[in-house]
Scaffold this active site. Sequence first.
Site, PDB file in Angstrom:
ATOM      1  N   LYS A 170      -0.745  -9.053  13.480  1.00  0.00           N
ATOM      2  CA  LYS A 170      -1.935  -8.199  13.461  1.00  0.00           C
ATOM      3  C   LYS A 170      -2.341  -8.086  11.996  1.00  0.00           C
ATOM      4  CE  LYS A 170      -3.654  -4.685  12.733  1.00  0.00           C
ATOM      5  NZ  LYS A 170      -4.710  -4.587  11.695  1.00  0.00           N
ATOM      6  N   VAL A 205      -4.799  -1.309  17.353  1.00  0.00           N
ATOM      7  CA  VAL A 205      -4.106  -2.556  17.731  1.00  0.00           C
ATOM      8  C   VAL A 205      -2.713  -2.583  17.096  1.00  0.00           C
ATOM      9  CG1 VAL A 205      -4.261  -5.068  17.780  1.00  0.00           C
ATOM     10  CG2 VAL A 205      -6.344  -3.691  17.907  1.00  0.00           C
ATOM     11  N   CYS A 278      -0.002  -4.338  -5.215  1.00  0.00           N
ATOM     12  CA  CYS A 278       0.928  -3.222  -4.991  1.00  0.00           C
ATOM     13  C   CYS A 278       1.900  -3.049  -6.149  1.00  0.00           C
ATOM     14  CB  CYS A 278       1.705  -3.462  -3.703  1.00  0.00           C
ATOM     15  SG  CYS A 278       2.450  -5.104  -3.649  1.00  0.00           S
TER      16      CYS A 278
HETATM   17  P1  NAD Z   1      -3.251   0.144   5.334  1.00  0.00           P
HETATM   18  O1  NAD Z   1      -2.000   0.938   5.459  1.00  0.00           O
HETATM   19  O2  NAD Z   1      -4.546   0.841   5.454  1.00  0.00           O
HETATM   20  O3  NAD Z   1      -3.299  -1.019   6.451  1.00  0.00           O
HETATM   21  C1  NAD Z   1      -2.277  -1.986   6.546  1.00  0.00           C
HETATM   22  C2  NAD Z   1      -2.278  -2.572   7.950  1.00  0.00           C
HETATM   23  O4  NAD Z   1      -1.885  -1.556   8.878  1.00  0.00           O
HETATM   24  C3  NAD Z   1      -3.639  -3.074   8.435  1.00  0.00           C
HETATM   25  O5  NAD Z   1      -3.454  -4.245   9.180  1.00  0.00           O
HETATM   26  C4  NAD Z   1      -4.123  -1.931   9.317  1.00  0.00           C
HETATM   27  O6  NAD Z   1      -5.048  -2.330  10.300  1.00  0.00           O
HETATM   28  C5  NAD Z   1      -2.829  -1.481   9.948  1.00  0.00           C
HETATM   29  N1  NAD Z   1      -2.801  -0.100  10.417  1.00  0.00           N
HETATM   30  C6  NAD Z   1      -3.548   0.944   9.987  1.00  0.00           C
HETATM   31  N2  NAD Z   1      -3.184   2.072  10.647  1.00  0.00           N
HETATM   32  C7  NAD Z   1      -2.176   1.727  11.501  1.00  0.00           C
HETATM   33  C8  NAD Z   1      -1.370   2.450  12.435  1.00  0.00           C
HETATM   34  N3  NAD Z   1      -1.529   3.762  12.619  1.00  0.00           N
HETATM   35  N4  NAD Z   1      -0.432   1.777  13.115  1.00  0.00           N
HETATM   36  C9  NAD Z   1      -0.228   0.461  12.932  1.00  0.00           C
HETATM   37  N5  NAD Z   1      -0.973  -0.281  12.057  1.00  0.00           N
HETATM   38  C10 NAD Z   1      -1.923   0.346  11.352  1.00  0.00           C
HETATM   39  O7  NAD Z   1      -3.128  -0.640   3.961  1.00  0.00           O
HETATM   40  P2  NAD Z   1      -4.233  -1.577   3.262  1.00  0.00           P
HETATM   41  O8  NAD Z   1      -5.304  -0.721   2.707  1.00  0.00           O
HETATM   42  O9  NAD Z   1      -4.583  -2.683   4.176  1.00  0.00           O
HETATM   43  O10 NAD Z   1      -3.376  -2.228   2.072  1.00  0.00           O
HETATM   44  C11 NAD Z   1      -3.204  -1.652   0.814  1.00  0.00           C
HETATM   45  C12 NAD Z   1      -1.836  -1.013   0.695  1.00  0.00           C
HETATM   46  O11 NAD Z   1      -0.828  -1.986   0.951  1.00  0.00           O
HETATM   47  C13 NAD Z   1      -1.550  -0.485  -0.692  1.00  0.00           C
HETATM   48  O12 NAD Z   1      -0.927   0.772  -0.584  1.00  0.00           O
HETATM   49  C14 NAD Z   1      -0.589  -1.506  -1.271  1.00  0.00           C
HETATM   50  O13 NAD Z   1       0.255  -1.009  -2.277  1.00  0.00           O
HETATM   51  C15 NAD Z   1       0.169  -1.903  -0.062  1.00  0.00           C
HETATM   52  N6  NAD Z   1       0.806  -3.212  -0.254  1.00  0.00           N
HETATM   53  C16 NAD Z   1       2.166  -3.262  -0.385  1.00  0.00           C
HETATM   54  C17 NAD Z   1       2.786  -4.484  -0.612  1.00  0.00           C
HETATM   55  C18 NAD Z   1       4.272  -4.590  -0.745  1.00  0.00           C
HETATM   56  O14 NAD Z   1       4.798  -5.684  -0.579  1.00  0.00           O
HETATM   57  N7  NAD Z   1       4.993  -3.520  -1.057  1.00  0.00           N
HETATM   58  C19 NAD Z   1       2.016  -5.648  -0.691  1.00  0.00           C
HETATM   59  C20 NAD Z   1       0.632  -5.561  -0.546  1.00  0.00           C
HETATM   60  C21 NAD Z   1       0.042  -4.325  -0.316  1.00  0.00           C
END
Ligand code: NAD
Length: 476
Positions: A170, A205, A278
């Site tokens: 997803k 989803v 990140c």
């Molecule tokens: P996000 O948490 O908004 O979304 C991440 C994913 O989760 C998306 O696919 C989203 O559709 C899904 N999602 C959202 N709500 C959900 C729920 N309730 N249940 C299940 N899935 C759900 O994050 P983002 O804005 O897409 O990404 C940015 C964040 O990711 C930043 O905080 C960044 O630091 C972090 N990040 C971490 C790493 C790492 O390896 N530590 C790498 C890249 C990004």
Amino acid sequence: MRPPNQLYIGGRWVEPSGTERIAIADPATGTPAATVAVATDAEVAAAVMAARAAFSDFRSASVEDRAALLDRLTAAYDERADDLAGAVAAEIGLGRPFALDYQVETGRIHIEETAKALRARRFDHRVGQAAVRDRPLGVAGLITPWNWPLTQIVLKVAPAIAAGCAVVLKPSEFGPDQAQLFAEIVHEAGAPPGLVNLVTGGATVGSALVAHDGVDVISFTGSTATGIAVSKLAADTLKPVALELGGKSAAIVLDDADLGRAVADTVDLCFSNNGQSCDAPTRLLVPAEREAEALAVAAARCAELAVGDPAQGPVDIGPVINERQFDRVQRLIREGIDEGATLVAGGPGRPDGLDGGYFVRPTVFGDVTNDMAIAREEVFGPVLAVLAHHGEGHAIEVANDSDYGLAGYVVSADADRARRVAERLDVGQVHINFPDFEPSAPFGGHRRSGHGREAGVWGIDEFLHTTALLGYHKKG
Ligand code: NAD
């Protein structure tokens, strides 16, 4: 490329049955760019069932068969590198060269490195009369973010395959084309039908996947807030969850370092990928007696950086991904000012002449204290907080005083000193003197940065469990 918005289930492209769509905008203009299909619960369930069916065969695939599939995936990925770069550049708002040379290339390297790690790993062990097997966990639900979208997809799909799992992916709703391209690549690589399935959409989803009983393990990369929600939901079925979350990483510049170079390198790294990595060094810790000098270097570097639409010509910094992210960055910049930090570059609002799109002024704050919001919260935009330290011990204390624990950076002319500081940073990955990328080293965090590990053999381990076969080696 296929028509957009199809799901990939059981090795076939499926027209989504629901009518719900998520609208996404071009980050550089703010105008509508695409709509993304939201898979229904029934489609998520169908993808999980397809993965279960594929797993029942694939769990017995040999190491060499799994590695050979990864080799074919690398080759198919290479073939489509230009298409992937085009999709990444357009969807994230990046220059095409950066998309190709970093975002796409990093993904390719990780598939290759996973195949190498797989071939080198032992899955069978012996303890006395017992045989011990490291086995695939089963069906993996993979949820990924948009900022390094392909890398995040690859860092889950490749090790899951290496472990012998089947997956339902997803991806982020903000990268639909690249995710669909990736599924096409999987198909072209000849993956067994159902081994890799793609469902699109947002939180609903993702939640359906996490809650599903047919999913054995979740690997999630995204924000800390969502990671907490995913963990709580997964607790109902007690499935393991590997979490890769946000960060607020510190770069410690020691007093013997080349300050000018260290500050300029930190600014560049912090603002790379439009300030949306990140593990970016977003807190820069410099010797107190040289803070003014460091701020002057940072301000001068910002003045050299071109901000604009990467599709219109080469720029150093493009837009942030969407309006929500733009608003968050603006709020944190205003909080920095309100809390008394000194603005030495940038500030609130858009850069001159960039009225559409989600452009942020490259911003540097001086006189930051570690209790301010800009030192504690992940901004995820081109914003750097500069803090003063009073020596090695104090710098380590400030760096570790964070809710997060993803990455750390140390810069010193003395390698032993740098190593000593690195050993004491409570994070998952430390960079000593801005080293080269080490693709098979583990990547992950502590505390609110999550606890999963990706890349190399550590990435494969997240998708395994261990079974002891007692009496296996007993004679008679
Ligand atoms: P996000 O948490 O908004 O979304 C991440 C994913 O989760 C998306 O696919 C989203 O559709 C899904 N999602 C959202 N709500 C959900 C729920 N309730 N249940 C299940 N899935 C759900 O994050 P983002 O804005 O897409 O990404 C940015 C964040 O990711 C930043 O905080 C960044 O630091 C972090 N990040 C971490 C790493 C790492 O390896 N530590 C790498 C890249 C990004």
